[in-house]
Design an enzyme around this catalytic site. Structure first.
Site, PDB file in Angstrom:
ATOM      1  N   ASP A 248      16.795 -79.965 -25.971  1.00 41.70           N
ATOM      2  CA  ASP A 248      16.872 -80.607 -27.316  1.00 41.70           C
ATOM      3  C   ASP A 248      17.009 -79.154 -28.376  1.00 41.70           C
ATOM      4  OD1 ASP A 248      17.399 -82.465 -29.322  1.00 41.70           O
ATOM      5  OD2 ASP A 248      15.891 -83.788 -28.258  1.00 41.70           O
TER       6      ASP A 248
ATOM      7  N   ASP B 293      22.424 -90.153 -30.431  1.00 42.08           N
ATOM      8  CA  ASP B 293      21.193 -91.012 -30.397  1.00 42.08           C
ATOM      9  C   ASP B 293      21.689 -92.441 -30.806  1.00 42.08           C
ATOM     10  OD1 ASP B 293      19.443 -89.330 -29.319  1.00 42.08           O
ATOM     11  OD2 ASP B 293      18.547 -88.813 -31.315  1.00 42.08           O
TER      12      ASP B 293
HETATM   13  C1  GLA Z   1      16.203 -85.973 -30.507  1.00 43.56           C
HETATM   14  C2  GLA Z   1      16.919 -86.305 -29.617  1.00 43.56           C
HETATM   15  C3  GLA Z   1      16.595 -87.788 -28.809  1.00 43.56           C
HETATM   16  C4  GLA Z   1      15.074 -87.583 -28.552  1.00 43.56           C
HETATM   17  C5  GLA Z   1      14.138 -86.946 -29.688  1.00 43.56           C
HETATM   18  C6  GLA Z   1      12.773 -86.626 -29.219  1.00 43.56           C
HETATM   19  O1  GLA Z   1      16.128 -86.602 -31.658  1.00 43.56           O
HETATM   20  O2  GLA Z   1      18.313 -86.695 -29.817  1.00 43.56           O
HETATM   21  O3  GLA Z   1      17.226 -88.289 -27.932  1.00 43.56           O
HETATM   22  O4  GLA Z   1      15.002 -86.721 -27.262  1.00 43.56           O
HETATM   23  O5  GLA Z   1      14.656 -85.745 -30.194  1.00 43.56           O
HETATM   24  O6  GLA Z   1      12.035 -86.165 -30.387  1.00 43.56           O
END
Ligand code: GLA
Length: 730
Positions: free
Chosen positions: A463, A529
């Protein structure tokens, strides 16, 4: 035709030409004497009858040579691979830089020109300016046109590079520009505008690709769509700052420029040093699907392309967020395995003091508070259920409230000397590490590599959750986006080298790091997301201009989307995720038996057809009814296809009318079958769909399906049906 015609010397002309023809694309480059070469043509094949003769090449050059105007330059400028004022070019130059204010107007003279099997390379120099330029141009097998440039300081003092960009001419018939904007939860939203005289400029100054990145900057004939209109596009294979532009000059020359956006002081070349750009990649097509297919074919031809079958994944984020509990995650893992999931990924919250997003980021040691017995019991359960194990990391970041930040504030990008930190504006309560610092890089490599080895981790969800602001290396006081982007690439590559078979997903607040730079080092991207199937329609269609389905993470969430609060049926959620690298993002331990059975059914449909989804050609119909969306995947030999028809919103007509299916073989006959359960379609109608109610499946030719089409079931808005076409012997 997939052939290559390397250098052809025109006998009666001092000009040299390189003709390239691969993947249905022709490129003709002219190099006259010692001036920088120029692209005469990039696009549709010119040489169906074989290579153009020297006369034809000279005629082509003459045909597009401009006439001097009354008050203009006596020799009108023609755009070269490195446009410069010394050629009369008065628009964006290929190179910008200076030597303490001097050497701003070099005049490069070609010293070496070499036609290599799939392209050419040029070395040009200006000894007075103390500079040497290299241009590499390649035409890939799928018809992608790549360019990479380099500049070397052959002078005796330092030279600062401000910009070095690749230039791609595009069709004089282009009338419209397409690119994308976006934000977290709505990445890659398309936007169009007319192409007029002037520059359409997209700059990325976020230190990462960004949710608003254009992905591709495209220009095409008026109203071009997925199936029609000539369209060219350019992309920069880079995950740091960028500058992409499409310009139409007042002399009617159309060109894209693609460059890394360099911050002040980032590239100051000492004598003998050089800077090389990332690859800029151009594609074209009759319609966006053809343009996209060139990127897909190119990615798929790499030896390191992720191997099929792509394992169906469950990611724990929306299932439990930070609430890590072995018992609950064990139940989810068991339910996942029973539904057919093949890979289980533990998301954020397993390390350090990270019980929410305010602390612990950067402390890559398993939390004994959340995991008293370590990760082993969960890993053993997951493996015992026959699934692979994946783990979330955010290597380039740290919460200031972390042991890492407390013990090594000097590893964090910020302006100001160590000890007098002036932190950049906080985002998600975190700051960015300077991976260009070898100590920080080594700490991350050792921590991640150690955990990968200890638990035989198969997959990293990598990430990157904030933009970079004031990204200064505190050791030098100079901006370090360029260096830290390269260092992040190196970290990915070296982890993969140390752990053969390790896969990496590129995630960044959802889909904010999607580019060919990161895709060269990773195996999948997290598109967004937002997994609401309505929102995913545009998101996946436009992400798909670059990324093939097998590299696109597409998950089935719970009935109510966490990010939009809309509620959708399983059939609809599944149909939107079906073609991608399928996953589940849902606490299925809480799902009913019926929901689990439905999920298992869709996972099994996906597994039956994933060979097709992950190798076939993506097709998007240009429908006139905006309430409908039709897309699918057609096998390369067109023997089978699967399409999803989505009722985005309430249609004006009812029924919607026959829908035509593009991309099939007109000469083949197909058996037509609905993969969505019959009892869940046609819910607004009194009687079954006529073609789907007989004892025998319908058979129609590809020609009939493409022109007459098929009547679709009457659907409630925000629903979809999935249709399969199989070549029949009859
Ligand atoms: C980001 C990612 C999510 C998740 C969160 C965890 O927002 O896009 O999918 O992994 O971090 O903190």
């Amino acid at each position: 035709m997939n052939q290559l015609h390397p250098t052809t010397a025109a006998a009666d002309s001092p000009a040299r030409f390189v003709q390239l023809h691969r993947g249905g694309t022709s490129v003709v480059v002219e190099c006259s004497g010692q001036t920088m070469p120029r692209i005469l043509h990039w696009g549709a094949p010119l040489d169906q009858q074989g290579p153009l003769s020297g006369h034809q090449l000279a005629a082509l050059s003459l045909a597009i040579a401009p006439q001097p105007g009354l008050a203009g330059l006596e020799v009108p400028a023609r755009m070269s691979l490195l446009p410069q004022e010394s050629e009369g070019w008065q628009h964006l130059p290929g190179l910008q830089g200076h030597r303490a204010g001097r050497a701003g107007f070099p005049r490069f003279v070609v010293e070496e020109f070499e036609a290599v099997p799939d392209g050419l390379s040029v070395r040009a120099a200006d000894p007075d300016a103390g500079l040497e330029i290299g241009v590499e141009l390649q035409l890939g097998e799928s018809g992608l046109l790549r360019q990479r440039l380099s500049v070397r300081n052959i002078g005796e003092t330092a030279y600062e590079v401000l910009a070095l960009g690749a230039t791609f001419p595009f069709s004089a018939n282009a009338a419209e520009i397409l690119d994308s904007a976006g934000r977290q939860l709505k990445e890659r939203s398309p936007q169009r505008r007319p192409l007029t005289v002037g520059t359409h400029l997209r700059e990325g100054r976020r230190g990462r690709t960004g949710a608003d990145a254009p992905l591709l900057l495209a220009a095409g004939t008026a109203g071009f769509g997925f199936q029609h209109g000539t369209v060219h596009a350019v992309h920069l294979a880079w995950s740091g700052n960028y500058r992409l532009s499409a310009e139409r000059t007042v002399e009617a020359q159309n060109f894209f420029s693609a460059a890394e956006l360099l911050l002040p002081g980032e590239i100051i070349l000492a004598p003998g040093e050089s800077y090389r750009t990332p690859w800029s990649v151009g594609s074209w097509g009759e319609g966006l699907d053809e343009l996209a297919a060139r990127f897909h074919q190119d990615l798929r031809s790499r030896p390191e392309h992720p191997k099929p079958p792509r394992p169906v994944t469950l990611n724990s984020w929306e299932a439990v967020y930070f609430d890590h509990d072995l018992g609950r995650l064990t139940e989810i893992a068991q339910a996942a395995a029973a539904a057919g999931v093949e890979r289980f990924v533990l998301d954020d919250g397993w390390f350090g003091s990270r019980r929410n997003d305010s602390s612990g980021l950067g402390d890559w040691q398993v939390s004994t508070a959340a995991w008293p017995a370590g990760l082993k019991p969960l890993v053993d359960t997951v493996r015992g259920l026959g699934m692979q194990f994946g783990l979330w990391f955010e290597p380039e970041m740290a919460n200031l409230d972390s042991d890492l930040a407390r013990s090594h504030p000097e590893w964090i990008l910020h302006p100001g000397a160590t000890g007098s930190e002036r932190w950049p504006v906080s985002a998600r309560q975190q700051q960015v590490l300077n991976l260009a610092n070898p100590d920080a890089w080594r700490y991350l490599f050792d921590a991640i590599s150690g955990l990968v080895a200890e638990h035989s981790i198969d997959y990293l969800k990598w990430d990157h959750n904030r933009d970079l602001l004031e990204p200064v290396d505190p050791r030098s006081g100079v901006a370090a986006v360029h260096e830290s982007t390269l260092a992040a690439y190196r970290l990915m590559a070296e982890l993969k080298a140390a752990h053969p078979g390790l896969e990496i997903e590129s995630c960044a607040s959802g889909g904010a790091r999607v580019d060919l730079g990161v895709l060269a080092r990773t195996d999948r991207i997290w598109v967004s997301d937002c997994i609401d199937p309505i929102e995913r329609l545009d998101n996946q269609a436009y992400t798909g201009l670059l990324v093939p389905y097998e590299m696109m993470g597409a998950h089935i969430g719970g009935p109510q989307s966490h990010t939009t609060h809309r509620t959708h049926t399983m059939d609809f959620r599944a149909s939107s995720a079906l073609f991608g690298h399928l996953g589940v993002e849902w606490d299925i331990s809480q799902a009913s038996e019926a929901e689990r059975a439905e999920l298992a059914r869709w996972i099994s449909i996906h597994k039956t057809h994933r060979g097709l989804f992950h190798s076939g050609r993506s097709v998007h119909a240009d429908l006139t009814d905006p309430s409908l969306d039709l897309r699918g995947v057609v096998a390369q030999d067109r023997s089978e296809a699967v399409f999803a028809l989505t009722q985005r919103s309430a249609p004006i007509s009812n029924p919607a009318g026959p829908v035509a299916f593009p991309g099939l073989d007109p000469a083949k006959n197909y058996l037509v079958e609905l993969l969505t359960p019959v009892d869940s379609v046609g819910r607004q109608s009194r009687a079954p769909l006529p073609w789907n109610s007989g004892a025998e499946p319908l058979q129609l030719s590809g020609a009939a399906l493409a022109s007459v089409g098929l009547q679709m079931p009457i659907l409630y808005p925000e629903n979809a049906v999935v249709i399969r076409f199989t070549q029949s012997g009859a």
